[in-house]
Motif scaffolding. Structure first.
Motif, mmCIF file in Angstrom:
data_model
loop_
_atom_site.group_PDB
_atom_site.id
_atom_site.type_symbol
_atom_site.label_atom_id
_atom_site.label_comp_id
_atom_site.label_asym_id
_atom_site.label_seq_id
_atom_site.Cartn_x
_atom_site.Cartn_y
_atom_site.Cartn_z
ATOM 1 N N GLU A 1 36.358 47.529 42.830
ATOM 2 C CA GLU A 1 37.455 47.348 41.643
ATOM 3 C C GLU A 1 36.725 47.053 40.022
ATOM 4 O OE1 GLU A 1 40.786 44.759 43.856
ATOM 5 O OE2 GLU A 1 40.187 45.252 45.001
ATOM 6 N N PRO B 1 42.579 38.343 39.331
ATOM 7 C CA PRO B 1 41.625 38.533 37.920
ATOM 8 C C PRO B 1 42.074 38.133 37.015
ATOM 9 C CG PRO B 1 43.307 39.715 39.174
ATOM 10 C CD PRO B 1 43.182 39.185 40.152
ATOM 11 N N GLU C 1 42.121 39.057 32.745
ATOM 12 C CA GLU C 1 41.906 40.096 30.991
ATOM 13 C C GLU C 1 40.537 41.083 31.025
ATOM 14 O OE1 GLU C 1 43.540 39.850 27.740
ATOM 15 O OE2 GLU C 1 45.275 38.943 28.535
ATOM 16 N N HIS D 1 39.745 43.046 34.397
ATOM 17 C CA HIS D 1 40.313 44.035 33.628
ATOM 18 C C HIS D 1 39.567 45.615 33.343
ATOM 19 C CE1 HIS D 1 43.176 43.543 36.675
ATOM 20 N NE2 HIS D 1 43.691 42.476 36.070
ATOM 21 N N ARG E 1 37.408 48.708 33.479
ATOM 22 C CA ARG E 1 37.608 49.858 33.188
ATOM 23 C C ARG E 1 36.719 50.393 32.483
ATOM 24 N NH1 ARG E 1 42.424 47.484 31.378
ATOM 25 N NH2 ARG E 1 41.063 46.509 29.954
#
Length: 386
Positions: A77, A362, A364, A367, A371
């Motif tokens: 992930e 999680p 920010e 994430h 990405r």
């Protein structure tokens, strides 16, 4: 070997303040020699730091089951291809490294011990290095780091029985810096020799970013490792700061980088953790901080873009989770996560119960890094190493 005391991140980063005070004097008027940036662009290894340790309470101690799930998330992930396994406890370190290798991750194994006799630290380096060599011979991708900022952790380099005493002595200005650096160089050479004797892959060490304070003879190692906590408005300033570490003609790994999730944290650099008053019970946040996960996420991604542009060997975001700094969304005074560099926030099921179970969620930053890593991810084959 004997069970050793875990070094908390707060105690570790306290050393950064001492470096900042001392290095500001040592570095005055000195311009770092700049090496040429490599032609290749893009990081070879993109990772995250995973700290193993005894924890402040039994509930936050390292758990094999929790670790295995975390490693699954880190690979699947977060899209990291590297796990920087650090902390103390040979069993915890080697079990976590083995799990990372089995899942196809590149392993950066780094024992970090302190406040124990130097011989025991060298013994731990030898044990971990032998395990790293077994993983390497079984086909895993492994780098071995003999340790982290020895001036802080290893007794006898700076006067003081404990990390905190050594930091206090350094900040007082009473330390003979030239003598400290000679003792540091001797121990670093001993550690490198122990590492070489048991591990035959790429050897490294994690040094403070200020060379005037912690000069390292990188001829002893294959990879230059730097813990990097700097705040510059312009990417070119990061490039200028980091380029000096390339003059050795060796790969450069950023062994730690990151910031906390509040407004102004990046400017605090390695002292971002210093917003918690540990003299109070329970611990309490100092002042009126403005929580900002966006600030943390933006800093990480902006710095990653710089590191990618330089084509460095590796970068490991600090860190995946900090169980002993729980998030309190209901009461900002006790939101210890504000002093954490983690990509996740730890939440207790019962916030006022020290023995409460907990989970992470999680931020920010998780994430944003996912990405970034995901866009550059290469397939990682799962492997069995026997």
């Amino acid at each position: 070997m004997k069970k050793t005391e875990e070094i908390s991140r707060a105690r570790f980063l306290a050393g950064t303040a001492a470096v900042a005070v001392t290095a500001s004097t040592l570095s005055a008027g000195q311009a770092g020699a700049a090496g040429r940036a490599p032609k290749r662009r893009g990081l070879k290894h993109r990772g995250v730091v995973y700290t193993v340790g005894a924890g402040e309470t039994p509930g936050t101690a390292w758990s094999a089951a929790r670790m295995r799930e975390d490693v699954r998330v880190i690979r699947g992930e977060l899209h990291a291809d590297t796990l920087d396994v650090t902390g103390d406890g040979v069993d915890r370190l080697t079990t976590t490294a083995a799990e990372a290798a089995e899942r196809g991750l590149h392993v950066w194994l780094q024992p970090t011990l302190g406040d124990i006799p130097p011989k025991e630290i060298l013994d731990s380096i030898a044990e971990c290095g032998r395990f790293a060599e077994r993983l390497r011979r079984q086909g895993a991708s492994v780098d071995f780091s003999v340790g982290c900022e020895f001036w802080l952790f290893v007794p006898g380099i700076i006067p003081g029985e404990t990390v905190l005493e050594r930091v206090a002595n350094l900040q007082s200005g009473s330390v003979d810096i030239a003598g400290m650096q000679r003792r540091l160089a001797r121990f670093t050479a001993r550690a490198a020799a122990v590492g070489r004797s048991v591990f035959h892959g790429r050897l490294s060490y994690a040094a403070a970013q200020d060379e005037a304070f912690e000069p390292v003879d990188w001829r002893l190692f294959d990879v230059v490792g730097i813990d990097y906590y700097a705040a510059f408005r312009r990417p070119s300033d990061h490039v200028r700061e980091l380029r000096r570490h390339l003059r050795w003609g060796k790969p450069l790994a950023i062994t730690e980088f990151g910031t906390c999730a509040y407004v102004g944290a990046p400017e605090a650099g390695g002292m971002g953790w210093d917003v918690v008053d540990y003299s109070k019970e329970p611990y309490e946040i100092k002042g009126d901080l403005v929580r900002s996960e966006r600030t943390q996420a933006a800093y990480l991604v902006d710095l990653l873009e710089v590191l990618e542009s330089m084509g460095l060997y590796a970068a490991m975001a600090f860190e995946f989770v900090t169980p002993d700094a729980p998030h309190r969304p209901d009461d900002p005074r006790y939101d210890l996560d504000l002093g954490s560099y983690a990509l996740t926030k730890s939440l207790k099921d019962r916030p006022d119960d020290p023995a409460s179970n907990w989970h992470w969620e999680p931020k920010e930053a998780f994430h944003a890094v996912a990405r970034h890593y995901g866009r550059r991810a290469r397939p990682l084959p799962r492997r069995n190493h026997g």
